[in-house]
Design a protein around this motif. Sequence first.
Motif, short mmCIF file in Angstrom:
data_model
loop_
_atom_site.label_atom_id
_atom_site.label_comp_id
_atom_site.label_asym_id
_atom_site.label_seq_id
_atom_site.Cartn_x
_atom_site.Cartn_y
_atom_site.Cartn_z
N GLY A 1 9.09 7.45 9.27
CA GLY A 1 8.54 7.93 10.53
C GLY A 1 8.98 7.07 11.70
O GLY A 1 9.35 7.57 12.76
N THR B 1 -0.13 9.10 6.69
CA THR B 1 -0.17 8.94 5.24
C THR B 1 -0.46 7.48 4.88
O THR B 1 -1.31 7.18 4.03
CB THR B 1 1.17 9.35 4.63
OG1 THR B 1 1.46 10.68 5.03
CG2 THR B 1 1.14 9.30 3.12
N TYR B 2 0.24 6.58 5.56
CA TYR B 2 0.06 5.15 5.30
C TYR B 2 -1.34 4.69 5.69
O TYR B 2 -1.98 3.92 4.97
CB TYR B 2 1.12 4.39 6.10
CG TYR B 2 0.81 2.94 6.36
CD1 TYR B 2 0.84 2.00 5.32
CD2 TYR B 2 0.51 2.48 7.64
CE1 TYR B 2 0.56 0.68 5.56
CE2 TYR B 2 0.24 1.17 7.89
CZ TYR B 2 0.25 0.26 6.85
OH TYR B 2 -0.03 -1.04 7.09
N PHE C 1 2.94 7.83 9.44
CA PHE C 1 1.95 6.83 9.80
C PHE C 1 0.57 7.20 9.25
O PHE C 1 -0.15 6.36 8.73
CB PHE C 1 1.89 6.68 11.33
CG PHE C 1 0.94 5.63 11.78
CD1 PHE C 1 1.20 4.30 11.48
CD2 PHE C 1 -0.19 5.95 12.49
CE1 PHE C 1 0.32 3.30 11.89
CE2 PHE C 1 -1.08 4.97 12.90
CZ PHE C 1 -0.81 3.65 12.60
N ASP D 1 -4.55 7.78 4.03
CA ASP D 1 -4.66 8.33 2.67
C ASP D 1 -5.46 7.42 1.75
O ASP D 1 -6.03 7.88 0.75
CB ASP D 1 -3.27 8.61 2.08
CG ASP D 1 -2.78 10.01 2.47
OD1 ASP D 1 -3.36 10.57 3.42
OD2 ASP D 1 -1.83 10.51 1.87
N PRO E 1 0.82 -1.22 0.00
CA PRO E 1 0.00 0.00 0.00
C PRO E 1 0.85 1.27 0.00
O PRO E 1 1.95 1.32 0.55
CB PRO E 1 -0.79 -0.10 1.31
CG PRO E 1 -0.70 -1.49 1.72
CD PRO E 1 0.52 -2.08 1.13
N PHE E 2 0.28 2.29 -0.60
CA PHE E 2 0.89 3.61 -0.65
C PHE E 2 1.12 4.12 0.78
O PHE E 2 0.31 3.91 1.66
CB PHE E 2 -0.06 4.55 -1.39
CG PHE E 2 0.35 5.98 -1.34
CD1 PHE E 2 1.39 6.44 -2.14
CD2 PHE E 2 -0.28 6.88 -0.48
CE1 PHE E 2 1.78 7.76 -2.09
CE2 PHE E 2 0.11 8.21 -0.44
CZ PHE E 2 1.14 8.64 -1.23
N GLY E 3 2.25 4.78 0.99
CA GLY E 3 2.50 5.38 2.30
C GLY E 3 3.35 4.53 3.21
O GLY E 3 3.84 4.99 4.23
N LEU E 4 3.54 3.24 2.83
CA LEU E 4 4.35 2.37 3.67
C LEU E 4 5.78 2.88 3.76
O LEU E 4 6.44 2.76 4.78
CB LEU E 4 4.33 0.95 3.09
CG LEU E 4 4.53 -0.18 4.08
CD1 LEU E 4 3.47 -0.14 5.16
CD2 LEU E 4 4.50 -1.53 3.40
N ASP E 5 6.27 3.49 2.68
CA ASP E 5 7.63 4.01 2.68
C ASP E 5 7.78 5.18 3.65
O ASP E 5 8.76 5.25 4.39
CB ASP E 5 8.06 4.42 1.25
CG ASP E 5 7.01 5.25 0.53
OD1 ASP E 5 5.84 5.22 0.95
OD2 ASP E 5 7.36 5.94 -0.43
N VAL E 6 6.80 6.08 3.68
CA VAL E 6 6.92 7.20 4.62
C VAL E 6 6.71 6.74 6.05
O VAL E 6 7.28 7.29 6.99
CB VAL E 6 5.94 8.36 4.28
CG1 VAL E 6 6.56 9.28 3.26
CG2 VAL E 6 4.61 7.88 3.84
N LEU E 7 5.91 5.68 6.22
CA LEU E 7 5.76 5.11 7.56
C LEU E 7 7.11 4.62 8.07
O LEU E 7 7.48 4.82 9.23
CB LEU E 7 4.76 3.95 7.53
CG LEU E 7 4.71 3.13 8.81
CD1 LEU E 7 4.15 3.95 9.96
CD2 LEU E 7 3.88 1.87 8.63
#
Lengths: 359, 292
Positions: free
Chosen positions: A338, B100-101, B98, B104, A329-335
């Motif tokens: 974080g 964003t994941y 977190f 979103d 899923p999208f956003g896993l990289d920014v997670l």
Amino acid sequence: MISLEALKLKLERIPVVSGGQAVRISLLSLVFSFIIFSIFLSIEGANPIDAYTNIFSFAFDSNLGLPTTLHRGLFLLFSTLAFIVPYSARLWNVGMEGQFYLGTIGAFAVAYSLPTLHPALLIPLMLLSGALFGAGYGALAGYLRGKLNVNEVVGCLMLNNIAFWLVYLLTVGGPWAGIAESTSRPLPPNAHAPIIFYTPFTSYLAVGIAIVLYIFLSKSVLGYKIRVLGNSPMAAQHVGINAPRTYILVMTIGGAIAGLSGYHMWAGDPAFLMIPRPEAYKAIGDLTYWGLIIGLVCLLNPVAAIPTSVFIGSIMVGSTVLVRRLRLPFGLDVLFLGLVSITFAAFQFFYMYRIRRMK
Amino acid sequence: MWPFIARSLEVATILLIAAIGELLNQRSGVINVGIEGLMLLGAAAGFITASTWGLIPAFIIGMIIGGLFGLIHAILSTSLKVNQVVSGMGIWLFAMGFVTYWADRYSGPLPRGVVSPRIYELSPMFFIALIIVVVIWFVLSKTHLGLKIKSVGENPFAAEVSGVKVIRTRYLCTVIGGMLAGLAGAFLSTTYLGAWSHLPTKGLGWIAFALVMFSLWRPMILLGGALTFGFIWQFAISPETIYAGIPAPLPILRMLPFIATIVVLVIISREKFRKKWALSKPEALGEPYIKE
């Protein structure tokens, strides 16, 4: 509440943490965040070992991710150095985001007004203008702090938000608007950064600045004064160090360095060569806060910040394969980023204390 | 005109709830610069909950998530003595990733049927926010607990000697501060916006943080500040309801709240106010309590 007494443990204060210890603590915190992230990977049905292999093999493969890794990593180095100088005087420069935006404006203003200038002149002018714009914005925060006593964290954050809208003003429907919706016009070809061995020349500039700053902060008289002010404002006052002036100075230096990254970011990556739409440049602006984390993890050592920045850059670039290649899923990289940042923050504890068993 | 005022009162509600929580934890000596992050977490939790279970559970879950990360900040900054700015920044950076994941993928408006009740177009949460402010004002200035909280923020060593549990008090205030930030976020995403878009707080948390600084840590001044900035924020978003054909372009208007914040900060930092400000600032703000 954590009660250590109940666990028969006690805290022991470490007077000064050594470089070796800092490296060990940082590696430990990385391992910790990798373990936590494995849980998320498993929830999403990916094999953690497989994912990590993919991340780092992509990030360091010279045909795939390496150029971007170096580019983003050295972008972080600019932010880190912009944090380190003010923090040596114990000023929190969290204004790297705004200074980076202003640097962008400074560099692009030159490129758009003199598009036909020879690169040997145009590129140095863009760098200079970016540094000046960033320095001015840093100096503004330094002036607010030094002369008017406005808290620098709040001041910087307000300035960051203002700078975000300034770029917006120029690009989205503004004088720099391109044909495509909400991006700027492309940079003239003369302004593109020459690539030397996988990475734009500004990457080497960042490394050079790191080395110069290392010498400046540890060997020069001015660097010494800055550190005295940081360690003990009282002592600084007694030996006649002008605190407000020093605060403005360190913020100006920090701002200039962050301003340079405006050119490095957009003119150095062939994928951009313009200011992208607001969400995209904001996403890059948000990365500048990593300067704070990297600076503290490296104990404010500009040279140690070089490999650390590149490593964080490799996580940034490598983890994009989770979404693109592994279809997670999208956003896993920014997670992932974080998680790394919050564990780094938590592990700052070990820079100050050691846990001992009570006898 | 009235719809505009109702909307700006709702922005004031967000600012007020978040800022009064921050005020409480700053009174106990803990700065939480991660308030924007806590609001994001509350907003995401609230939005996702509201889509399936409705508004009241959304607010509760938002508060729980906010409180949980308030607790993490308390553990880091109070027990582990990590610098409060570092801990708060770490939580904020984590929250951006977190959220964003996590949220979103639900981008878009809330499902039909999840509509917040409004009294003359104004959400009743405004009145709840007023009640929260009055309660916190009352606790801080009229009760024994308030005295304890303030003493912990002023001089934790003296407080400990006179029998106040410093660590426990700071935990309590930081967790409540986090819960309120979470609630503010949930209100933002479910009621004020009614939709999810990428990182929706857009700097509101930082305005709330600044409001605390220039309220001189007094709830009633904070109330005035929140109303003013609620108005400025809403004006920047829909100026045409007040001033049709305003010549300023949108980005300039959106800068206004941030410029106004700097102006106010400069004014209160002047010599005349500085003494008063220094007197009302909790003495031990930002300092970890280290028992020797």
